[in-house]
Design a protein around this motif. Structure first.
Motif, PDB file in Angstrom:
ATOM      1  N   TYR A  58       4.122 -12.607  77.073  1.00 39.78           N
ATOM      2  CA  TYR A  58       3.832 -12.781  75.652  1.00 39.78           C
ATOM      3  C   TYR A  58       4.809 -12.026  74.750  1.00 39.78           C
ATOM      4  CZ  TYR A  58      -0.355 -15.382  76.606  1.00 39.78           C
ATOM      5  OH  TYR A  58      -1.214 -16.354  77.010  1.00 39.78           O
ATOM      6  N   LEU A 108     -21.830 -12.041  93.894  1.00 41.18           N
ATOM      7  CA  LEU A 108     -20.502 -11.722  93.354  1.00 41.18           C
ATOM      8  C   LEU A 108     -20.537 -10.588  92.336  1.00 41.18           C
ATOM      9  CD1 LEU A 108     -19.076 -15.307  92.839  1.00 41.18           C
ATOM     10  CD2 LEU A 108     -18.804 -13.798  94.780  1.00 41.18           C
ATOM     11  N   GLU A 115     -20.537 -18.313 100.028  1.00 44.12           N
ATOM     12  CA  GLU A 115     -20.817 -17.132  99.216  1.00 44.12           C
ATOM     13  C   GLU A 115     -20.191 -15.893  99.840  1.00 44.12           C
ATOM     14  OE1 GLU A 115     -22.919 -19.488  99.775  1.00 44.12           O
ATOM     15  OE2 GLU A 115     -23.870 -20.048  97.892  1.00 44.12           O
ATOM     16  N   THR A 165      -4.826 -17.851  73.540  1.00 52.32           N
ATOM     17  CA  THR A 165      -4.476 -18.922  74.468  1.00 52.32           C
ATOM     18  C   THR A 165      -5.738 -19.484  75.111  1.00 52.32           C
ATOM     19  OG1 THR A 165      -2.553 -17.597  74.974  1.00 52.32           O
ATOM     20  CG2 THR A 165      -2.936 -19.488  76.366  1.00 52.32           C
ATOM     21  N   LEU A 167     -16.146 -22.268  92.574  1.00 51.24           N
ATOM     22  CA  LEU A 167     -15.985 -22.256  94.025  1.00 51.24           C
ATOM     23  C   LEU A 167     -17.092 -23.031  94.732  1.00 51.24           C
ATOM     24  CD1 LEU A 167     -15.079 -18.468  94.402  1.00 51.24           C
ATOM     25  CD2 LEU A 167     -13.506 -20.377  94.466  1.00 51.24           C
ATOM     26  N   GLY A 168     -18.032 -23.607  93.949  1.00 54.38           N
ATOM     27  CA  GLY A 168     -19.085 -24.416  94.547  1.00 54.38           C
ATOM     28  C   GLY A 168     -20.129 -23.615  95.312  1.00 54.38           C
ATOM     29  N   LEU A 169     -20.515 -22.437  94.780  1.00 52.19           N
ATOM     30  CA  LEU A 169     -21.529 -21.615  95.452  1.00 52.19           C
ATOM     31  C   LEU A 169     -22.922 -21.974  94.941  1.00 52.19           C
ATOM     32  CD1 LEU A 169     -19.826 -18.108  95.246  1.00 52.19           C
ATOM     33  CD2 LEU A 169     -19.380 -19.963  96.825  1.00 52.19           C
ATOM     34  N   VAL A 193     -11.999 -17.511  84.669  1.00 52.84           N
ATOM     35  CA  VAL A 193     -12.729 -16.436  85.361  1.00 52.84           C
ATOM     36  C   VAL A 193     -11.902 -15.154  85.352  1.00 52.84           C
ATOM     37  CG1 VAL A 193     -13.633 -15.690  87.583  1.00 52.84           C
ATOM     38  CG2 VAL A 193     -14.087 -17.994  86.794  1.00 52.84           C
ATOM     39  N   PHE A 236     -10.568 -21.312  87.088  1.00 52.99           N
ATOM     40  CA  PHE A 236     -10.398 -20.009  87.727  1.00 52.99           C
ATOM     41  C   PHE A 236      -9.581 -19.061  86.850  1.00 52.99           C
ATOM     42  CE2 PHE A 236      -9.343 -16.977  91.119  1.00 52.99           C
ATOM     43  CZ  PHE A 236     -10.618 -16.801  91.615  1.00 52.99           C
ATOM     44  N   ILE A 243     -12.616 -11.480  83.577  1.00 54.28           N
ATOM     45  CA  ILE A 243     -12.529 -10.182  84.267  1.00 54.28           C
ATOM     46  C   ILE A 243     -11.616  -9.248  83.476  1.00 54.28           C
ATOM     47  CG2 ILE A 243     -11.718  -9.025  86.361  1.00 54.28           C
ATOM     48  CD1 ILE A 243     -12.671 -11.352  87.969  1.00 54.28           C
ATOM     49  N   HIS A 244     -10.540  -9.816  82.923  1.00 54.55           N
ATOM     50  CA  HIS A 244      -9.601  -8.993  82.158  1.00 54.55           C
ATOM     51  C   HIS A 244     -10.266  -8.422  80.889  1.00 54.55           C
ATOM     52  CE1 HIS A 244      -5.102  -8.443  81.041  1.00 54.55           C
ATOM     53  NE2 HIS A 244      -5.807  -7.376  80.800  1.00 54.55           N
ATOM     54  N   ALA A 288     -17.291 -18.156  88.432  1.00 53.83           N
ATOM     55  CA  ALA A 288     -16.713 -18.108  89.782  1.00 53.83           C
ATOM     56  C   ALA A 288     -17.559 -18.935  90.736  1.00 53.83           C
ATOM     57  CB  ALA A 288     -16.624 -16.660  90.256  1.00 53.83           C
ATOM     58  N   TYR A 302      -2.602 -13.502  73.684  1.00 56.92           N
ATOM     59  CA  TYR A 302      -3.077 -13.745  75.047  1.00 56.92           C
ATOM     60  C   TYR A 302      -4.507 -14.270  74.994  1.00 56.92           C
ATOM     61  CZ  TYR A 302      -4.750 -12.301  79.692  1.00 56.92           C
ATOM     62  OH  TYR A 302      -5.320 -12.251  80.924  1.00 56.92           O
ATOM     63  N   VAL A 336     -13.800  -4.691  91.177  1.00 59.30           N
ATOM     64  CA  VAL A 336     -12.491  -5.110  90.649  1.00 59.30           C
ATOM     65  C   VAL A 336     -12.294  -4.561  89.241  1.00 59.30           C
ATOM     66  CG1 VAL A 336     -11.124  -7.104  89.933  1.00 59.30           C
ATOM     67  CG2 VAL A 336     -12.400  -7.190  92.047  1.00 59.30           C
ATOM     68  N   PRO A 343     -18.988  -6.994  93.811  1.00 60.39           N
ATOM     69  CA  PRO A 343     -17.537  -6.934  94.021  1.00 60.39           C
ATOM     70  C   PRO A 343     -16.721  -7.126  92.746  1.00 60.39           C
ATOM     71  CG  PRO A 343     -18.474  -8.838  95.119  1.00 60.39           C
ATOM     72  CD  PRO A 343     -19.610  -7.992  94.700  1.00 60.39           C
ATOM     73  N   VAL A 344     -17.181  -7.992  91.824  1.00 56.92           N
ATOM     74  CA  VAL A 344     -16.450  -8.132  90.563  1.00 56.92           C
ATOM     75  C   VAL A 344     -16.484  -6.801  89.807  1.00 56.92           C
ATOM     76  CG1 VAL A 344     -16.414  -9.293  88.330  1.00 56.92           C
ATOM     77  CG2 VAL A 344     -16.731 -10.612  90.387  1.00 56.92           C
TER      78      VAL A 344
END
Lengths: 367, 74
Positions: B66, A306, B31, A342, A298-300, A91, A88, A95-96, A294, A339, A313, A309-310
């Motif tokens: 960082y 998704l 979902e 990593t 999350l097991g979808l 994920v 996660f 998104i970042h 995702a 960052y 975000v 909505p992503v």
């Protein structure tokens, strides 16, 4: 399986090339030249060598677990709970990157071609297009990319050729002027960009010949490194290190000064169109990987719900986190390299070491 | 400002209307839960900006984390 489509190795290489070079021309040349001045191209060579290690690392990690993606592997290695958390985190990190790409393009449009348009308008148009492309799945993204990448390469070659009379290689001298430390410093941001090849770790199960994944990763990294060297050399040979470091978008500025026979001028719309289209494809690939990840963690059964909505975000996050060009450049210069590394090198290396220590996964394919 | 809030709610309502009926018909509750999570996250990020509120920037937390490395790249 969440995704029934398959792509071949050539499509995968092309996807990885677009993924990295889409944003390689925007801030990376300035960051590298700021640190290493006229030796920035040496920084990129070092960055490419490091990125080759990253490519080998992620491919050997993924091939130990056939049919599993980056988001399922941590669970197999570290146990259910820790593995899910790490998946996660990946994920959220994807998104970042999307948020950062949106901000880079938003700021670029604002300071060059569309100074009067609110950033939100560009963001929403791009977000709708990206959601539409992503919902159609991996095969559609690959074909769209296969249609456009040859055009990008052709027009970039054309632009470099047209600027030939402005280029003077003496501006690259003296070589090794600023010492190894600065050259290493200049390679941090390019490594973080080239290391985005880790996206391949989520796509390997969907290759029609997963065994060729190592070839895909290495070839794509070499091509990306080569294009990045051109991205740095081109403005450096035209403006020299001082001016290049002062421009935010040196490639855009280099194309602006092209003037052939006082007739062929003002070609800067071409790189803008290339970057925006490549950026749309880049975010589509990233979005695809994000929602796939995702859904897997999350097991979808379906990743498509998704996508929208992503996107919300990403648009909201990019307007909240990176309001202006100063914030974005500071973040990409100082924070982003370590960052990103990593996730690109640190966590995969850890996973590979634990997998080797516990003797998990197949023996024949890896190292 | 009130108009902007309505526009924002409308945008999120459109996304809900596009996805939720299909998910309910298929009884895909997991979902639906994941969809709602990301939608609410997006709404939570967008609403304070529309209202003109000062909110902590998540990017600052990463920057602080960082700090030891970023000094070297300055």
């Amino acid at each position: 399986m969440l995704e029934s489509g398959k792509i071949n190795s050539q499509q995968a290489i092309w996807l990885m090339i677009t993924l990295v070079i889409a944003t390689a021309g925007i801030y990376v040349p300035t960051i590298a030249v700021n640190a290493a001045r006229q030796d920035a191209w040496l920084s990129i060579i070092i960055a490419t060598l490091v990125a080759l290690f990253i490519a080998v690392l992620i491919v050997s990690l993924t091939l130990r677990f056939p049919g599993k993606t980056l988001f399922e592997i941590p669970e197999l290695i570290l146990g259910k709970m820790t593995g899910k958390i790490i998946a996660f985190l990946f994920v959220l990190w994807f998104i970042h990157i999307e948020i950062l790409v949106f901000s880079e393009f938003g700021n670029f449009m604002l300071s060059t071609v569309l100074p009067g348009t609110p950033m939100l308008v560009n963001h929403i148009v791009a977000a709708i297009l990206i959601a539409y492309i992503t919902r159609n799945g991996l095969e559609v993204i690959s074909r769209f990319n296969g249609l456009l990448l040859p055009l990008f390469v052709l027009s970039v070659t054309l632009l470099v050729t047209l600027a030939f009379k402005e280029i003077s290689l003496t501006r690259l001298l003296p070589v090794f002027d600023c010492g190894l430390a600065d050259i290493m410093k200049g390679s941090a941001a390019p490594v973080a960009r080239l290391g985005e090849i880790i996206v391949l770790a989520a796509l390997i199960p969907y290759l029609n010949k997963p065994g060729q994944a190592l070839r895909v990763a290495i070839l794509a990294t070499l091509v990306n490194g080569f294009i990045m060297i051109i991205n740095v050399l081109y403005p450096l040979a035209i403006f020299g290190p001082d001016l290049t470091a002062s421009f935010l978008y040196p490639i855009y500025t280099s194309v602006r000064i092209i003037s052939v026979a006082n007739f062929l001028e003002r070609l800067e719309a071409i790189p803008v169109v290339i970057w925006i289209t490549a950026g749309i494809i880049k975010v589509s690939i990233l979005r695809y990987v994000t929602v796939l990840g995702a859904a897997q963690c999350l097991g979808l059964k379906d990743y498509r719900p998704l996508v929208l909505p992503v996107g919300a975000v990403v648009v909201a996050g990019s307007l909240l986190m990176y309001q202006d060009v100063a914030v974005t450049t500071t973040f990409t210069t100082e924070v982003w390299p370590f960052y990103a590394l990593t996730f690109e090198a640190g966590i995969p290396l850890l996973l590979l070491v634990v997998a080797l220590a516990r003797g998990l996964g197949g023996k024949n394919k890896g190292f | 400002m009130f108009g902007y809030v309505i526009l924002l709610v409308l945008a999120f309502l459109i996304m809900t209307l596009l996805e939720v009926p299909g998910l309910v018909k298929k009884k895909a509750w997991r979902e639906l839960a994941a969809f709602s999570f990301f939608l609410l996250l997006g709404f939570a990020l967008a609403l304070p900006q529309v209202l003109g509120m000062e909110v902590p920037n998540p990017s600052n937390a990463i920057e602080a984390l960082y700090k030891p490395f970023s000094g070297w790249l300055k």
